[in-house]
Design an enzyme around this catalytic site. Structure first.
Site, PDB file in Angstrom:
ATOM      1  N   ASP A   1     -22.538   4.623  33.203  1.00 44.90           N
ATOM      2  CA  ASP A   1     -22.454   5.888  32.492  1.00 44.90           C
ATOM      3  C   ASP A   1     -23.834   6.537  32.542  1.00 44.90           C
ATOM      4  O   ASP A   1     -24.839   5.870  32.816  1.00 44.90           O
ATOM      5  CB  ASP A   1     -22.027   5.613  31.045  1.00 44.90           C
TER       6      ASP A   1
ATOM      7  N   ASP B   1     -25.172   9.640  30.158  1.00 44.73           N
ATOM      8  CA  ASP B   1     -25.728  10.028  28.861  1.00 44.73           C
ATOM      9  C   ASP B   1     -25.778   8.845  27.898  1.00 44.73           C
ATOM     10  O   ASP B   1     -24.769   8.182  27.658  1.00 44.73           O
ATOM     11  CB  ASP B   1     -24.900  11.149  28.233  1.00 44.73           C
TER      12      ASP B   1
ATOM     13  N   SER C   1     -19.856  10.024  34.688  1.00 47.44           N
ATOM     14  CA  SER C   1     -20.280  10.773  33.509  1.00 47.44           C
ATOM     15  C   SER C   1     -19.219  11.776  33.090  1.00 47.44           C
ATOM     16  O   SER C   1     -18.587  12.417  33.933  1.00 47.44           O
ATOM     17  CB  SER C   1     -21.591  11.512  33.784  1.00 47.44           C
ATOM     18  N   ALA C   2     -19.066  11.892  31.774  1.00 44.38           N
ATOM     19  CA  ALA C   2     -18.195  12.933  31.233  1.00 44.38           C
ATOM     20  C   ALA C   2     -18.946  14.250  31.137  1.00 44.38           C
ATOM     21  O   ALA C   2     -18.401  15.235  30.661  1.00 44.38           O
ATOM     22  CB  ALA C   2     -17.685  12.512  29.863  1.00 44.38           C
TER      23      ALA C   2
END
Length: 345
Positions: free
Chosen positions: A81, A83, A193-194
């Protein structure tokens, strides 16, 4: 009875002092084991001693370490991931910004609207009392509304560059060392990543000033017109709870974005053949990043940055290793070194 079940019954004893832990970076090192800490030999524990760490099932972790080591480096891939995993949660005593949160689109009204969405949805994302199913619906709402506001508010690529330049965002200590180590050994890294791929790439440009040929990014990617204005988003929306390798086709080789002419060392097919996964995340939903991969062994590393007292129970039962209080990435660097020491590959 498994190690995990036994571990659950010992929480009051093992973690009786956890409420006294600070929810900000601490210089004190603590290490908790549920079960027998000697199962993992002292020579193995270097990756656990770099920061405050929790291991819930030492027997299972030992088996996974042995399986990965026996399979060899050529079977390994890293899925991470971005963030609050690769980046720091706290910076100079304040909350670091996310790749979504740092964005200023040059229109204060729309910045305020997105901030209101953040204030409403962010606590729901991390609430320990809301089911994953309900959270997933809420995250779809949040991302959809945010992306619409970015288009409606006239975001430009120049605004992205300026936003990153003035952002409160930094990589964890040890991230560069990890990237360099994995590139050296030709281990592919997928950054899931979102957030927004275009912003992540700009953060890498401005903060690291170099590219890594083994890195691919799977994230929400923008489409700009000839004037550099955002007009749409590509493909399915990726939010914090639906990241997985089914989105692999959205991965863009980082070298393409940064002008590296050497070419990617790993295409999608070769990545899928690497059936041992080292997964890095800060959210239990990040465990889904490996759902689309038919892996043999996965070691999951969770970074529990805040709200430790309320979240430790669920994190330690979800991840193989949990680092607390915005820990550095040096423990993961040591883990890779210990799995595949130089000369022992």
């Amino acid at each position: 009875m498994s190690g995990r079940v036994l571990c659950i019954s010992t929480i009051p004893f093992r973690f009786h002092s956890i409420s006294k832990l600070p929810s900000y970076p601490s210089s004190n090192s603590r290490l908790w084991f549920c079960g027998n800490p000697n199962v993992i030999g002292m020579e193995e524990q270097g990756f656990l001693q770099a920061s405050e760490a929790v291991v819930a099932d030492t027997d299972l972790l030992k088996k996974k370490l042995e399986a990965m080591r026996l399979s060899g480096l050529q079977k390994l891939q890293v899925i991470a991931d971005f963030d609050a995993t690769l980046t720091r949660y706290w910076i100079d005593g304040r909350r670091g910004q996310t790749s979504h949160g740092l964005l200023k689109q040059g229109n204060p009204d729309y910045d305020d609207k997105r901030e209101e969405l953040y204030k409403y949805y962010h606590p729901l994302e991390y609430s320990p009392t809301i089911s994953i199913e309900e959270k997933t619906k809420l995250m779809e709402e949040w991302w959809g509304k945010s992306h619409s506001l970015l288009i409606e508010g006239g975001l430009t690529f120049d605004a992205i560059k300026q936003s990153v330049a003035s952002a409160t965002i930094a990589f964890r200590e040890g991230v560069v060392e990890l990237f360099e180590l994995l590139e050296e050994r030709d281990v592919p890294v997928l950054i899931f990543s979102a957030g927004l791929a275009d912003i992540i790439e700009e953060v890498l440009r401005q903060k690291l000033h170099r590219s890594f040929k083994n890195i691919r990014i799977v994230s929400n990617r923008m489409v700009f017109d000839d004037n550099g204005c955002l007009v749409s988003f590509k493909g399915k929306t990726i939010h914090s709870l639906n990241k997985n390798e089914h989105a692999l086709d959205m991965a863009a080789p980082l070298h393409d974005q940064l002008g590296d002419v050497n070419g990617a060392t790993n295409d999608s097919a070769s990545v899928r053949k690497r059936t041992n996964v080292l997964l890095l995340g800060d959210h239990i939903g990040d465990l889904g990043m490996s759902d689309g991969l038919n892996y043999d062994t996965r070691i999951s590393v969770g970074f529990l940055n805040d709200n430790i007292e309320n979240s430790l129970d669920s994190y330690r039962n979800a991840f193989d290793i949990v680092y607390l209080n915005d820990a550095s990435m040096l423990g993961v660097v040591k883990l890779v070194h210990q799995l595949f020491p130089v000369g022992g590959i």
